[in-house]
Scaffold this motif. Structure first.
Motif, PDB file in Angstrom:
ATOM      1  N   ARG A 152       0.843  -1.208   0.000  1.00  0.00           N
ATOM      2  CA  ARG A 152       0.000   0.000   0.000  1.00  0.00           C
ATOM      3  C   ARG A 152       0.878   1.259   0.000  1.00  0.00           C
ATOM      4  O   ARG A 152       0.588   2.229  -0.715  1.00  0.00           O
ATOM      5  CB  ARG A 152      -0.909  -0.017   1.246  1.00  0.00           C
ATOM      6  CG  ARG A 152      -1.908   1.090   1.306  1.00  0.00           C
ATOM      7  CD  ARG A 152      -2.999   0.874   0.302  1.00  0.00           C
ATOM      8  NE  ARG A 152      -3.609   2.146  -0.063  1.00  0.00           N
ATOM      9  CZ  ARG A 152      -4.767   2.269  -0.670  1.00  0.00           C
ATOM     10  NH1 ARG A 152      -5.467   1.198  -1.004  1.00  0.00           N
ATOM     11  NH2 ARG A 152      -5.250   3.428  -0.980  1.00  0.00           N
ATOM     12  N   ASN A 188       0.977   4.001  -3.052  1.00  0.00           N
ATOM     13  CA  ASN A 188       0.823   5.445  -2.804  1.00  0.00           C
ATOM     14  C   ASN A 188       2.015   6.226  -3.328  1.00  0.00           C
ATOM     15  O   ASN A 188       1.851   7.313  -3.904  1.00  0.00           O
ATOM     16  CB  ASN A 188       0.647   5.712  -1.305  1.00  0.00           C
ATOM     17  CG  ASN A 188      -0.730   5.310  -0.816  1.00  0.00           C
ATOM     18  OD1 ASN A 188      -1.658   5.166  -1.606  1.00  0.00           O
ATOM     19  ND2 ASN A 188      -0.867   5.115   0.482  1.00  0.00           N
ATOM     20  N   TYR A 236      -7.122  -2.587  -9.919  1.00  0.00           N
ATOM     21  CA  TYR A 236      -8.271  -3.510  -9.875  1.00  0.00           C
ATOM     22  C   TYR A 236      -7.836  -4.972 -10.055  1.00  0.00           C
ATOM     23  O   TYR A 236      -8.201  -5.837  -9.263  1.00  0.00           O
ATOM     24  CB  TYR A 236      -9.286  -3.125 -10.958  1.00  0.00           C
ATOM     25  CG  TYR A 236     -10.569  -3.906 -10.889  1.00  0.00           C
ATOM     26  CD1 TYR A 236     -11.615  -3.521 -10.045  1.00  0.00           C
ATOM     27  CD2 TYR A 236     -10.753  -5.038 -11.679  1.00  0.00           C
ATOM     28  CE1 TYR A 236     -12.784  -4.237  -9.975  1.00  0.00           C
ATOM     29  CE2 TYR A 236     -11.936  -5.760 -11.623  1.00  0.00           C
ATOM     30  CZ  TYR A 236     -12.950  -5.361 -10.772  1.00  0.00           C
ATOM     31  OH  TYR A 236     -14.119  -6.084 -10.705  1.00  0.00           O
ATOM     32  N   MET A 264      -8.063  -4.212  -5.678  1.00  0.00           N
ATOM     33  CA  MET A 264      -8.866  -3.156  -5.050  1.00  0.00           C
ATOM     34  C   MET A 264     -10.259  -3.148  -5.659  1.00  0.00           C
ATOM     35  O   MET A 264     -10.426  -3.493  -6.839  1.00  0.00           O
ATOM     36  CB  MET A 264      -8.221  -1.787  -5.294  1.00  0.00           C
ATOM     37  CG  MET A 264      -7.114  -1.439  -4.342  1.00  0.00           C
ATOM     38  SD  MET A 264      -6.753   0.322  -4.497  1.00  0.00           S
ATOM     39  CE  MET A 264      -5.365   0.503  -3.458  1.00  0.00           C
ATOM     40  N   LYS A 265     -11.227  -2.719  -4.866  1.00  0.00           N
ATOM     41  CA  LYS A 265     -12.586  -2.553  -5.383  1.00  0.00           C
ATOM     42  C   LYS A 265     -12.718  -1.151  -5.996  1.00  0.00           C
ATOM     43  O   LYS A 265     -11.898  -0.283  -5.722  1.00  0.00           O
ATOM     44  CB  LYS A 265     -13.592  -2.727  -4.251  1.00  0.00           C
ATOM     45  CG  LYS A 265     -13.640  -4.162  -3.752  1.00  0.00           C
ATOM     46  CD  LYS A 265     -14.556  -4.278  -2.569  1.00  0.00           C
ATOM     47  CE  LYS A 265     -14.530  -5.713  -2.036  1.00  0.00           C
ATOM     48  NZ  LYS A 265     -15.287  -5.867  -0.786  1.00  0.00           N
ATOM     49  N   GLU A 282     -14.741   1.154  -5.299  1.00  0.00           N
ATOM     50  CA  GLU A 282     -14.903   2.190  -4.273  1.00  0.00           C
ATOM     51  C   GLU A 282     -13.542   2.670  -3.772  1.00  0.00           C
ATOM     52  O   GLU A 282     -13.307   3.879  -3.612  1.00  0.00           O
ATOM     53  CB  GLU A 282     -15.727   1.656  -3.084  1.00  0.00           C
ATOM     54  CG  GLU A 282     -17.199   1.448  -3.364  1.00  0.00           C
ATOM     55  CD  GLU A 282     -17.498   0.129  -4.086  1.00  0.00           C
ATOM     56  OE1 GLU A 282     -16.568  -0.674  -4.327  1.00  0.00           O
ATOM     57  OE2 GLU A 282     -18.685  -0.088  -4.435  1.00  0.00           O
ATOM     58  N   GLU A 283     -12.662   1.704  -3.546  1.00  0.00           N
ATOM     59  CA  GLU A 283     -11.311   2.045  -3.063  1.00  0.00           C
ATOM     60  C   GLU A 283     -10.528   2.809  -4.129  1.00  0.00           C
ATOM     61  O   GLU A 283      -9.823   3.782  -3.812  1.00  0.00           O
ATOM     62  CB  GLU A 283     -10.535   0.769  -2.714  1.00  0.00           C
ATOM     63  CG  GLU A 283     -10.966   0.089  -1.433  1.00  0.00           C
ATOM     64  CD  GLU A 283     -10.169  -1.194  -1.216  1.00  0.00           C
ATOM     65  OE1 GLU A 283      -9.159  -1.132  -0.488  1.00  0.00           O
ATOM     66  OE2 GLU A 283     -10.544  -2.231  -1.797  1.00  0.00           O
ATOM     67  N   GLN A 343     -11.738   6.306  -4.348  1.00  0.00           N
ATOM     68  CA  GLN A 343     -11.274   7.093  -3.198  1.00  0.00           C
ATOM     69  C   GLN A 343      -9.777   7.411  -3.331  1.00  0.00           C
ATOM     70  O   GLN A 343      -9.350   8.534  -3.040  1.00  0.00           O
ATOM     71  CB  GLN A 343     -11.535   6.301  -1.917  1.00  0.00           C
ATOM     72  CG  GLN A 343     -11.521   7.178  -0.688  1.00  0.00           C
ATOM     73  CD  GLN A 343     -11.807   6.381   0.573  1.00  0.00           C
ATOM     74  OE1 GLN A 343     -12.148   5.200   0.533  1.00  0.00           O
ATOM     75  NE2 GLN A 343     -11.661   7.038   1.711  1.00  0.00           N
ATOM     76  N   THR A 344      -9.022   6.411  -3.755  1.00  0.00           N
ATOM     77  CA  THR A 344      -7.562   6.599  -3.865  1.00  0.00           C
ATOM     78  C   THR A 344      -7.205   7.617  -4.936  1.00  0.00           C
ATOM     79  O   THR A 344      -6.331   8.466  -4.736  1.00  0.00           O
ATOM     80  CB  THR A 344      -6.876   5.252  -4.198  1.00  0.00           C
ATOM     81  OG1 THR A 344      -7.277   4.277  -3.235  1.00  0.00           O
ATOM     82  CG2 THR A 344      -5.369   5.359  -4.185  1.00  0.00           C
TER      83      THR A 344
END
Lengths: 222, 184
Positions: B77, B81, B144, B149-150, B152-153, B156-157
């Motif tokens: 993660r 980022n 994805y 990751m979904k 939604e994530e 948001q990211t």
């Protein structure tokens, strides 16, 4: 629901190694960088150049400021009188300061004008001043003989107090109030010219009257 | 010294050099592979890997182990980022289609729940084609498909809407399929 191919790719990806992608990275060297980041980290040339430019700018600004200050000091020094000038200034006697009666606490209140040696207000003009003044000093005979009459006249011109002069020149008159209505009424009267004045005007400037007449005629025609 | 994940984290919290070295050796390959999917430049990949471990060692005191694999997920993660920050900083990150109507059009074409089967390709070919995708497509596809990751994530990211994320993925798949077919 995830794609089947996604799952397949993910599994392949997990099983793959870096050498499968022809990516050769010296991990030992990278570890050394991570261990000693402060020592190993180098300043990029861009930042170095930027820092150098900033430093140069600051130095230039500082130098120019100092130069300006020096010039200012030199100008101030040049403006200040030197030791010789000071000696000359010291030789010149200082003019006696006149003290106002209100400011002088120690001595008796004396009129300002009396402190000077020059002849002052003649007795005949001392109407406005309540205080009695000494008569003007007479000129010495030798000096009076040597001077020209014009000079004597100038020198003997009495210095009248300001309030006295003002009183004599401008008598107090009650201000007259004029209304706008009065002005409007007066204007036509002022414009009215007597026959004598009209005749005189015609006599003095006959062409102008003719022209005025001709213009009147023309305007009436058109 | 071969420590368990929990011990490794505890020793790293005490700034133990040997534990830090072990953590690095265990995870450097995974971090470099992850960076390889997001970035093209080898120097950038090295830099991001370095920043990832530096940040991990600095922030490990805040990390709480929640089971086996949580350390790996945490490190990945951080790396993701760092990659996204790098892409944003270099202003190369541009979503190819930001309008949500595009996603609705895509839905008309084919549903995400009913994906067309992609013929089997070598991973090397797939990676090469993924790296040819525009930044927006590639990022969403990576997040994805590989980072699981979904939407939604992802939304948001990346700071995008849910539908935009779906649209990006749909179009990325289309383009990837075209690219893979062109290699045949």
């Amino acid at each position: 629901m995830k794609n089947e191919s996604d799952q397949q790719w993910r599994e392949q990806w997990e099983a793959a190694e870096l050498k499968d992608f022809d990516l050769h990275i010296d991990t030992e060297n990278l570890w050394q960088k991570i261990q000693k980041p402060e020592k190993k980290r180098t300043v990029t040339f861009t930042w170095l150049r930027y820092a150098a430019a900033m430093l140069l700018g600051a130095l230039l600004t500082f130098g120019l400021t100092q130069l300006g200050k020096q010039e200012e000091v030199l100008v101030q020094k040049a403006a200040q009188p030197g030791p010789e000038d000071k000696a000359v200034l010291a030789a010149v006697p200082a003019t006696p300061q006149r003290t106002l009666p209100q400011q002088n606490d120690s001595g008796p209140a004396a009129p300002v004008r009396q402190a000077t040696s020059a002849p002052r207000v003649p007795a005949s003009n001392q109407v406005a001043t309540a205080r009695k003044e000494s008569p003007p000093m007479e000129m010495p005979v030798k000096q009076a003989a040597g001077t020209l009459p014009a000079q004597q006249e100038i020198m003997q011109t009495p210095i009248v107090p300001e309030d006295t002069r003002m009183a004599s020149v401008r008598p107090k008159v009650k201000p007259k109030t004029i209304h706008l209505l009065d002005l409007e009424k007066k204007e036509p009267a002022a414009q009215k010219q007597s026959k004598f004045m009209m005749a005189l005007d015609e006599h003095i400037n006959p062409k102008a009257n003719d022209m005025a007449f001709s213009t009147k005629v023309l305007t009436k025609q058109f | 010294m071969n420590l368990s994940e929990r011990d490794l984290v505890n020793y790293c919290k005490q700034n133990n050099a040997a534990a830090q070295r072990q953590l690095y050796q265990e995870h450097i390959q995974g971090i470099l592979k992850l960076c390889l999917r997001y970035l093209d430049n080898k120097t950038d990949i090295e830099d991001i890997a370095q920043h990832t471990f530096e940040k991990a060692f600095n922030k490990i005191s805040t990390f709480q182990i929640k089971g086996e694999g949580s350390l790996r997920a945490w490190l990945h993660r951080i790396a993701i980022n760092e990659c996204l920050m790098h892409i944003r900083k270099n202003k190369t990150f541009q979503l190819s289609f930001t309008d949500e109507e595009a996603w609705l059009e895509d839905k008309m074409d084919h549903s995400e729940n009913d994906p067309e089967p992609v013929p089997a390709f070598e991973l090397r070919q797939v990676l090469d084609c993924i790296r040819q995708l525009p930044d927006g497509y590639r990022t969403v596809l990576n997040l994805y498909v590989f980072d699981e990751m979904k939407h939604e994530e992802i939304a948001q990211t990346l700071g995008i809407s849910l539908n935009t994320s779906k649209s990006q993925l749909s179009r990325a798949r289309k383009l990837l399929k075209q690219l893979l077919n062109s290699t045949l």
